[in-house]
Write an enzyme that holds these catalytic residues in place. Sequence first.
Site, PDB file in Angstrom:
ATOM      1  N   SER A   8       0.860  -1.181   0.000  1.00 15.72           N
ATOM      2  CA  SER A   8       0.000   0.000   0.000  1.00 15.72           C
ATOM      3  C   SER A   8       0.894   1.228   0.000  1.00 15.72           C
ATOM      4  O   SER A   8       1.475   1.596   1.028  1.00 15.72           O
ATOM      5  CB  SER A   8      -0.898  -0.003   1.234  1.00 15.72           C
ATOM      6  OG  SER A   8      -1.709   1.149   1.262  1.00 15.72           O
ATOM      7  N   HIS A  33      -0.232  -1.007  -4.897  1.00 17.87           N
ATOM      8  CA  HIS A  33      -1.600  -0.597  -4.574  1.00 17.87           C
ATOM      9  C   HIS A  33      -1.627   0.890  -4.252  1.00 17.87           C
ATOM     10  O   HIS A  33      -0.970   1.341  -3.305  1.00 17.87           O
ATOM     11  CB  HIS A  33      -2.103  -1.410  -3.377  1.00 17.87           C
ATOM     12  CG  HIS A  33      -3.507  -1.106  -2.973  1.00 17.87           C
ATOM     13  ND1 HIS A  33      -4.595  -1.656  -3.611  1.00 17.87           N
ATOM     14  CD2 HIS A  33      -4.006  -0.309  -1.986  1.00 17.87           C
ATOM     15  CE1 HIS A  33      -5.700  -1.219  -3.032  1.00 17.87           C
ATOM     16  NE2 HIS A  33      -5.369  -0.408  -2.041  1.00 17.87           N
ATOM     17  N   ASP A  35      -3.950   4.164  -3.305  1.00 21.57           N
ATOM     18  CA  ASP A  35      -5.232   4.625  -2.780  1.00 21.57           C
ATOM     19  C   ASP A  35      -5.522   6.042  -3.261  1.00 21.57           C
ATOM     20  O   ASP A  35      -4.735   6.965  -3.014  1.00 21.57           O
ATOM     21  CB  ASP A  35      -5.220   4.610  -1.253  1.00 21.57           C
ATOM     22  CG  ASP A  35      -5.288   3.195  -0.692  1.00 21.57           C
ATOM     23  OD1 ASP A  35      -6.144   2.428  -1.165  1.00 21.57           O
ATOM     24  OD2 ASP A  35      -4.496   2.869   0.214  1.00 21.57           O
ATOM     25  N   MET A  37      -8.299   8.982  -2.838  1.00 24.92           N
ATOM     26  CA  MET A  37      -9.399   9.368  -1.950  1.00 24.92           C
ATOM     27  C   MET A  37      -9.778  10.824  -2.200  1.00 24.92           C
ATOM     28  O   MET A  37      -8.907  11.660  -2.468  1.00 24.92           O
ATOM     29  CB  MET A  37      -8.994   9.161  -0.488  1.00 24.92           C
ATOM     30  CG  MET A  37      -8.720   7.705  -0.140  1.00 24.92           C
ATOM     31  SD  MET A  37      -8.270   7.448   1.593  1.00 24.92           S
ATOM     32  CE  MET A  37      -6.502   7.741   1.524  1.00 24.92           C
ATOM     33  N   HIS A  66      -7.115   2.163  -6.292  1.00 22.94           N
ATOM     34  CA  HIS A  66      -8.300   1.900  -5.471  1.00 22.94           C
ATOM     35  C   HIS A  66      -9.041   3.221  -5.350  1.00 22.94           C
ATOM     36  O   HIS A  66      -8.655   4.103  -4.576  1.00 22.94           O
ATOM     37  CB  HIS A  66      -7.858   1.365  -4.110  1.00 22.94           C
ATOM     38  CG  HIS A  66      -8.987   1.084  -3.181  1.00 22.94           C
ATOM     39  ND1 HIS A  66      -8.777   0.783  -1.846  1.00 22.94           N
ATOM     40  CD2 HIS A  66     -10.328   1.068  -3.351  1.00 22.94           C
ATOM     41  CE1 HIS A  66      -9.935   0.582  -1.265  1.00 22.94           C
ATOM     42  NE2 HIS A  66     -10.902   0.764  -2.149  1.00 22.94           N
ATOM     43  N   MET A  68     -11.451   5.325  -4.034  1.00 23.18           N
ATOM     44  CA  MET A  68     -12.361   5.607  -2.917  1.00 23.18           C
ATOM     45  C   MET A  68     -12.929   7.004  -3.134  1.00 23.18           C
ATOM     46  O   MET A  68     -12.675   7.941  -2.365  1.00 23.18           O
ATOM     47  CB  MET A  68     -11.635   5.475  -1.585  1.00 23.18           C
ATOM     48  CG  MET A  68     -11.275   4.039  -1.244  1.00 23.18           C
ATOM     49  SD  MET A  68     -10.356   3.894   0.307  1.00 23.18           S
ATOM     50  CE  MET A  68      -8.683   4.095  -0.306  1.00 23.18           C
ATOM     51  N   MET A 137     -12.711  -5.104   1.891  1.00 23.08           N
ATOM     52  CA  MET A 137     -12.174  -4.216   2.912  1.00 23.08           C
ATOM     53  C   MET A 137     -12.395  -4.844   4.286  1.00 23.08           C
ATOM     54  O   MET A 137     -13.524  -5.204   4.638  1.00 23.08           O
ATOM     55  CB  MET A 137     -12.842  -2.847   2.844  1.00 23.08           C
ATOM     56  CG  MET A 137     -12.622  -2.086   1.552  1.00 23.08           C
ATOM     57  SD  MET A 137     -10.867  -1.785   1.199  1.00 23.08           S
ATOM     58  CE  MET A 137     -10.403  -0.802   2.642  1.00 23.08           C
ATOM     59  N   ASP A 173      -7.826  -5.955   2.153  1.00 18.97           N
ATOM     60  CA  ASP A 173      -7.162  -4.685   2.430  1.00 18.97           C
ATOM     61  C   ASP A 173      -7.630  -4.164   3.784  1.00 18.97           C
ATOM     62  O   ASP A 173      -8.824  -3.934   3.982  1.00 18.97           O
ATOM     63  CB  ASP A 173      -7.517  -3.679   1.330  1.00 18.97           C
ATOM     64  CG  ASP A 173      -6.849  -2.330   1.507  1.00 18.97           C
ATOM     65  OD1 ASP A 173      -6.035  -2.170   2.441  1.00 18.97           O
ATOM     66  OD2 ASP A 173      -7.140  -1.425   0.701  1.00 18.97           O
TER      67      ASP A 173
END
Length: 216
Positions: A8, A33, A35, A37, A66, A68, A137, A173
């Site tokens: 991550s 990975h 993220d 957001m 990912h 979000m 998740m 995750d």
Amino acid sequence: MEKLICPSMMCANFDCLKEEVETLDQAGSDIFHLDIMDGSFVPNFGMGLQDVACIRKLTSKLVDVHLMIQNPGEYVDLFADLGADIIYVHPEADLHPTRTLGKIRAAGKKAGLAINPGTSVETVRELLPLTDYLLVMTVNPGFAGQKYLEFVNRKIETLAAMKEEYGFQIMVDGAISPQKIVELSAMGVSGFVLGTSALFGKGEDYGTIIARLKQS
């Protein structure tokens, strides 16, 4: 079953991001990975477009994003053009997730479906034929350092019984420790997004840690 190790990158040391990516790559990481957001779907802000572009340039390994974010379908082309190999979207944030998953595949990318701890299998069953990677998740999304939510294990077991029928791989995750990798791998999980619970800030080199985790 081979374990897919997915660092991550939100937990990486951004003072030396180039060195972090190259070291993790050489250490045997399988998927980077990332993220993303928006401060709306989750109460935090994540990595930026420049981070995606930088990491993509530094590795030939798979890179996932990912998302979000609200209305992720509007941004599929953007992240596909940035070079993401796997694009995860949340059905909770998308009015038309089937359209979005189809759009990801049409862009030549792997379609990822990410589901929150409170999202049941039955609410996403119709999406599974369009899913290549299913990211479960195991904490509420948005922040690192949370506690693993044990009740999610039952959902993982249910999905593991369905993965052959639908052809997806299960990823997890959130607070994934070395012990959880052993436990969840036995349940049918293929891939593990790793942050501070198992990989970063441990005082050991990444190669030693990843080799040990893959052999566990």
